[in-house]
Motif scaffolding. Sequence first.
Motif, PDB file in Angstrom:
ATOM      1  N   PRO C  75       0.811  -1.341  -0.087  1.00 31.23           N
ATOM      2  CA  PRO C  75       0.037  -0.049  -0.078  1.00 31.23           C
ATOM      3  C   PRO C  75       0.896   1.291  -0.064  1.00 31.23           C
ATOM      4  CG  PRO C  75      -0.861  -1.495   1.609  1.00 31.23           C
ATOM      5  CD  PRO C  75       0.344  -2.139   1.175  1.00 31.23           C
ATOM      6  N   ARG C 284      -3.960   2.333   6.957  1.00 31.45           N
ATOM      7  CA  ARG C 284      -3.122   1.507   7.775  1.00 31.45           C
ATOM      8  C   ARG C 284      -3.353   1.644   9.207  1.00 31.45           C
ATOM      9  NH1 ARG C 284       2.120  -0.107   6.436  1.00 31.45           N
ATOM     10  NH2 ARG C 284       2.000   1.127   4.554  1.00 31.45           N
ATOM     11  N   SER C 346     -11.069  -7.712   3.376  1.00 34.59           N
ATOM     12  CA  SER C 346      -9.849  -7.995   2.866  1.00 34.59           C
ATOM     13  C   SER C 346      -9.552  -7.436   1.314  1.00 34.59           C
ATOM     14  CB  SER C 346      -9.510  -9.478   2.675  1.00 34.59           C
ATOM     15  OG  SER C 346     -10.559 -10.017   1.769  1.00 34.59           O
ATOM     16  N   SER C 347     -10.686  -7.423   0.883  1.00 34.23           N
ATOM     17  CA  SER C 347     -10.533  -6.520  -0.538  1.00 34.23           C
ATOM     18  C   SER C 347     -10.649  -5.061  -0.438  1.00 34.23           C
ATOM     19  CB  SER C 347     -11.675  -7.056  -1.524  1.00 34.23           C
ATOM     20  OG  SER C 347     -13.058  -6.808  -0.869  1.00 34.23           O
ATOM     21  N   THR C 349      -8.725  -2.779   0.992  1.00 35.20           N
ATOM     22  CA  THR C 349      -7.635  -1.916   0.850  1.00 35.20           C
ATOM     23  C   THR C 349      -7.434  -1.915  -0.818  1.00 35.20           C
ATOM     24  OG1 THR C 349      -6.594  -3.163   2.525  1.00 35.20           O
ATOM     25  CG2 THR C 349      -5.238  -1.592   1.391  1.00 35.20           C
ATOM     26  N   ALA C 350      -7.563  -2.894  -1.535  1.00 36.21           N
ATOM     27  CA  ALA C 350      -7.345  -2.742  -2.779  1.00 36.21           C
ATOM     28  C   ALA C 350      -8.265  -1.845  -3.353  1.00 36.21           C
ATOM     29  CB  ALA C 350      -7.302  -4.146  -3.612  1.00 36.21           C
ATOM     30  N   LEU C 353      -7.417   1.709  -2.736  1.00 29.00           N
ATOM     31  CA  LEU C 353      -6.361   2.021  -3.401  1.00 29.00           C
ATOM     32  C   LEU C 353      -6.369   2.560  -4.880  1.00 29.00           C
ATOM     33  CD1 LEU C 353      -3.431  -0.266  -2.440  1.00 29.00           C
ATOM     34  CD2 LEU C 353      -3.786   1.816  -1.631  1.00 29.00           C
ATOM     35  N   ALA C 500      -3.407  -2.990  -7.723  1.00 28.35           N
ATOM     36  CA  ALA C 500      -3.635  -2.565  -6.380  1.00 28.35           C
ATOM     37  C   ALA C 500      -3.871  -3.748  -5.574  1.00 28.35           C
ATOM     38  CB  ALA C 500      -5.143  -1.870  -6.508  1.00 28.35           C
ATOM     39  N   GLN C 501      -4.379  -4.851  -6.280  1.00 26.30           N
ATOM     40  CA  GLN C 501      -4.639  -6.024  -5.305  1.00 26.30           C
ATOM     41  C   GLN C 501      -3.423  -6.691  -4.731  1.00 26.30           C
ATOM     42  OE1 GLN C 501      -7.379  -8.832  -7.161  1.00 26.30           O
ATOM     43  NE2 GLN C 501      -8.647  -7.970  -5.877  1.00 26.30           N
ATOM     44  N   SER C 504      -2.158  -4.847  -1.774  1.00 27.10           N
ATOM     45  CA  SER C 504      -2.921  -4.444  -0.650  1.00 27.10           C
ATOM     46  C   SER C 504      -2.697  -5.243   0.548  1.00 27.10           C
ATOM     47  CB  SER C 504      -4.400  -4.871  -1.265  1.00 27.10           C
ATOM     48  OG  SER C 504      -4.350  -6.307  -1.353  1.00 27.10           O
TER      49      SER C 504
END
Lengths: 99, 513, 508, 119, 440
Positions: C75, C284, C346-347, C349-350, C353, C500-501, C504
């Motif tokens: 990230p 974060r 979990s997804s 963050t991606a 981003l 992005a993934q 992440s």
Amino acid sequence: MSPTPYLVLSVILFSIGAAGVLTRRNALVAFMCVELMLNAGNLAFVTFARMHGNLDGQMVAFFVMVVAAAEVVVGLAIIVTIFRTRRSASVDDASLLKL
Amino acid sequence: MTFPWLTTLIALPALGALLTALVPSGRGTLAKQVAIGAALVTLVVGALISLQYLFDIDMGVEAETYEWIPEFGASWALDVDGISLALIALTVLATPIVALAMWREAEDETRDPKAFFALLLSVEALTLTAFASRDLLLFYIVFEAMLIPLYFMIGMYGGPQRRYAAVKFLLYNLVGGLLMLAAVIGLYVQSVDAGAPSFFVPDLVALDIDTDTQRWLFLGFMIAFAIKAPLWPFHTWLPDAAAEATPSNAAFLSGVVDKVGTYGMIALVLPLFPDASREFAPAIVVLAVVSIIYGALLAIGQTDMKRLIGYTSISHFGFIVLGIFALTGEAASGATLYMVNHGLSTIALFVIVGFMIARRGSRQVGDFGGVQKPAPKLAGVFLFAGLSGLALPPLSTFLSEFLVISGTFLRYRPAAIVATLGIVLAALYILWLYQRTMTGPVRPDVEGMADLRTREAVVVAPLFALILLVGFFPKPLVDVIDEAVEPTIVEVDVERPEPLAPVAEPVEEGTGR
Amino acid sequence: MNAPTLEYVELAPLITVFGAAVVGVLIEAFVPRRLRHLVQVALTLLALLAALVQIILLAGTELVGAVGAVAVDGPALFLQGTILVLAIISVGFFAERRLEGGGDAFAPAASSLPGSEEERVLVRQGMLQTEVYPLALFAVGGMMLFPAANDLLMLFIALEVMSLPLYLLCGMARRRRLLSQEAALKYFLLGAFSSAIFLFGMAFVYGYAGTLRFGEISEALTANLGQDGILLAGVGLMAVGLLFKVGAVPFHSWTPDVYQGAPTAITGFMAACTKLAAFGAMVRLFYVAFGGLRTDWQPMLWAVAIATMLVGAVVALTQTDIKRMLAYSSIAHAGFVLTALVAADSSATAAILFYLATYGIATLGAFAVVTLVRDSGGEATHLAKWAGLGKRSPLLAATFALFLLAFAGIPLTSGFVGKLSVFTAALDGGAAPLVIVGVIASAVAAFFYVRVIVLMFFSDPAPEGPTVAVPSLWTAVGITLGAAATLLLGVVPGPLLDLAQQASVFVR
Amino acid sequence: MNAYAPILGLIAIAAVFAIGSIVFSSVAGPKRFNRVRLDSYECGIEPTPQPVGGGRFPVKYYLTAMTFIIFDIEIIFLYPWAVRFDHLGVWGFFTMLTFIFLITVPFVYEWRRGGLDWD
Amino acid sequence: MVAENTTDEIAGFGGDPWWIIAIKCLAIFVICVVLTLFNIVFERKVVARMQHRVGPNRTGPFGALQSLADGVKLMFKEDIIPKAADKVVYILAPIIAVIPSFLILAVIPMGPEVSIFGETTRLQLTDLPVAVLFTLAIASVGVYGLMLAGWSSGSTYPLLGGLRSTAQVISYELVMGLSFVGVFLFAGTMSTSGIVEEQERLWFGIILLPSFVIYLISMIGETNRAPFDLPEAEGELVAGWGTEYSSIKYAMFFLAEYINMVNVSAIATTLFLGGWRAPWPLSAVNDGMFNTGWWPLLWFFGKVILLIFVFVWLRGTLPRLRYDQFMHFCWKRLLPISLVWIVLVAAMRLAFNEGIERNDILLYGGIAVAVLLVASLLIPEKKQPEEPEVVEQAEFDAYASGPHPVPPLPGQRFTAAPRIPATSTASSTSDDSPEEGSRA
């Protein structure tokens, strides 16, 4: 040594600062209230550092001082400039920008 | 790997749009020629594809799947079945006709006409993608994206109120689209939860979604489609758009593009949410019936010809939706057929009305009268188109309307009966319109009105030919459609009512699919 | 004592940017005034490019450096890279000199009084403001550090390093100086206020956990879970500080004023990059440090997200100034990002981003377009003046419309994919109501975007309306890049989503 | 006893002295006020008193204050470093060298740009 | 990192019984007051001698009671509070100025352990681990007194005086603070008694001579004394911040100033001159006899008064600086020198610590200095103003304003051939006006 009084003091200082920022209309005063808030944070940090027996909090206090100084410089620069331009330091006079 | 027929089919108009846009400004005629050329080439490809399905001539057309956004499990997945074939055929056919019909429409404007044609072709590409898409995300994207060129087509070229109409059109559809987006995401999340993230429609159909979730998702999709294929009470944008857009644009909009909504209902909503569809079907049938009657009644009251035709479309869309949610094979086939036929007849009506408006400079019914004296051919084609609109046998619309009503009758007898009333009203508004404009004493304004020109004849001829063809020889088309509709209806898992038997009670909770 | 070690290679991008900023200050001191502009622009661009290259070379690194204070992970690198790209484009906008007849968007001397003799002389000499570039470099450095900060202290420092130059940059407009200075003042006062609150929150969190490191805080949370209010107070106060930076309701009041008053090139830079950095830091902080406290902060963020989306979208409806409108739109967008943040999936963050990257580039482009529509008083930001722009300058209007459509989340633009991924993450995390609100807000928001498009394309141009200035290569390239990226990421978002993934995963 | 306590005692003594003197003087001194005496002192014919806390003064003073703050902070860092210098070794030296350099940069900037010139 | 020493106490302090502390407090108070009284007379006498005058000689023996008499007189003077003043602050200002001045001596060691009524105690009120920091902090509080005095008077001169004194004091405080760094480097502590302890072998004033000189300069600036007494420059500002003050309030400022002189001298003594330790030859006498018992008080006050004499000497010798020169001196000379000196000292200390040979240090240090010198030659002596002012040199027409010639103003150039006044009235004002017009 009980940390509570120090924490209480720090919260009080913080509250005074916050109240000052929200109620005082003079940019300089509001700004000084912000500084008060920062110092309240410092006090809290140092107290906690003492409580935990590590120096991290003290270290933060140092850095916060630096930041506060930088903030003073930037803030004074802005306030003085606007003061020179419009001959007033009141936040209310700065009213060109409204919703 | 075989030739990517379907991608080609979509790429051609897109390319055409690009080319048209690149024609230097000031060369209006060239731009139009390029656009029509592209549309005709697309028509040829579309016809070739149709050959395979209608007459079982192997052209090598097959499903295409290319990876697109692997992160979402979305792909460029195209396929054709009966339903989409019918609509693709309608689209490729309608585009050159409309393009030809609008030859002069964008002319009076201060703007460059090339933009209009480029936008038309881009809408064609997007619509074709929507019909051929087997990927929900792809479908959704084109479903939303086609709003933008249409928005500009309405907003930049058209009547004095076009801004209002364009914004209304866009916002209605956008709101619907966003609700659908939520539902699309919801559906996708279901697939994520099932462990196989995918937007591929067959994958999604295979999902086991609990009824409660289905209800919500169903609503999301259904509202979007109901706005698109204007169903009462989500219809109000259509009369405005139809009235303010240029006639051919209105023709294309209600004749072709809005079919994406009804297509979505039959091709997506029913298979994806069988349980919810079953549950909501009665309610939607009611809405459909209200649409039929409401549209027809308001059409009667209109004084603006384009607005009038817009309301007739609402009535016709009511029939289509009724057919879909009657949940019988006949009705569904009828509805699909209806989509095609309504497209043909509405385009014809709008286009012809457009000719009249171009001559007279007014959309008001009251400004016409006795047109059949100075322009008999024009009156003739108008009558023909009108009759096709009111489903006179043996014109094509008759068959579809009959199928819808008889199919509905098996399940929702009162609805079918009320819907029949719609037919009567249709006769009323069409014939009355004809009477008011064409017959009677010749108004001084229309005295010197020119008759049908060659270009106009070329525009109308194929439409009429098809209306007659489908009316007399519907079998190949109906077979193909039946083939596609059958599994869908089975999917919904409604016990097929016996012909003319008492209405079956809704079946006990299905096992899922 | 043992000397701490620094991972110079991994921290090289940061060092490059900060080093260049320091050199920039020295250039201000020693290079003759005539040459300064050239040298500064060259240095800034070079430094940013060098940092970008370093970031690319570092891709895939996962470590906690600088004695645990800075994380170099997916990230962080993703956001730093994005910020750098946006900053490079922004610097191009800063350097644009064709619009003001040889000047740029900044007052030749920020401290001079508007209309004073001093200023007239400077303008006559064609002097340019060059302090902008080191300041921007410092801000960029802070922005890069912010999402990478892995302990509370670094977080605070980065916040300030990022904010302080921005406060100054806001007050430097060549035209409408008073407005600009007031913007700076407001931004500064509220910004300082919020960072003080943030600091106090930090103190409480430290008081609870006895450590500054995110990883150790997280451990402390799990070790003595659910102990007392001091922690919650701390988290709440810190959240206030961060929410202020991203402009979330109810801490948004500065956004429109500042966006309107600041020089537009700065506004674009600020709107795009600050949001990136602040959300990066927020993600974060909340995921790595306060992840164990999820159930406690989620309700708060729920409320904030809903309020942000709705207020942003609804208030934007009433705006008549294009910059203010974009400001409120940015508030609404902050709300959209928050929906994913709340999901803590979990997804998420991606998704965040990706959203930030696409939003950032579109924002930059949109504000750049705003700089080009000018009348005698400078930029014509009143909406009424934009009427008929589509007739006057179809290409520009179409570009702006593209950006607006991207903001509205219309398919085939990057905004759609962003919205899709964010909402997906939110729904996946069980925040269905948020998604519903998000959809409603999107619909409302679409209205005012469309309104601008209507105005541009369907209205007749006013006879004395603004003209569209012909920009130099800087702005032209920037806008073109923005538009191309917006379109491209809408059609083929795969690679960026993939990136992005992959990026992440937080290092702990 | 706390090492700070004696200082408190000293403060008390000083305060008593200071306040006591002032109070005593105000009691003991003559009080023959008149308007002229209470006016502000000024060389001009018409006094133009400054508003309390108001008035505008040269920006230079602000500038001096700002610079002072920066260097004061430097001192804050220098003192502990100096006290513990022997323990910090080479690393400590070079770190502080960097720090001093970084403080010097804005100082040089200010110098070169005329921030230190009193005119 | 864990705090190694979490207690605030330094060995040997904090253990005194309360009455000893009370005695010490009183003693410090008395020392302050008495030294002030002494210093005023001392100063007047010395300055008078330098100017071949006699000085005060009426009150008391040799005029020794002159200042006491003045003080008492001031006590009975009319206490005016101008109506433009902010009353509360106006009264508070002298109190704020005077209280901190009493506090600094609290941490100054005046001697080793002695025995008072059987109690063994040090001749120092208290000591802190951060004692020097404490002195700096207290000194800065004192500045508020002057600043507030100027601010609250509601008059122009005091305001300017207050501002000046603030700017000056903070500027010189900076330099003063930097001059301490060297001391800390060598002492390794900030406690005053510790620092005195460390100077047993060699005074820091000798090994850190530049620091000491810098401190001496800055201590004069810090106390607003001549030649740095600009805040109360009577030629410009009447009496600076004190213009509106009268009676005992004025005396308070006076008192504070003189106590501060003692304070800074005491700090100088402690930090640089070995504190209470006897000067070198004496310290060796009789195995350090003079460094024990009550003797050190003598050395301590001897050193302090020596420094006071320096104050007076400077006042009697040097003229007052102009304000800009004065600030330049601080910011452009003292400050950079201090920074460089700190780095040098630290580098040397580091080299010693790391065990590098002294010769090497001298060699490399010499090379470095040489390089610096050469480099300094390359720097142009005086930079041209970086941005040439674009005051367009107006052609000056001496006869423009009338038949009589007038001299040129700055920025105007005198034309070589003066025109005939009667015929050239057209080009009256300036020759660049057409250009101006074309630009506008």
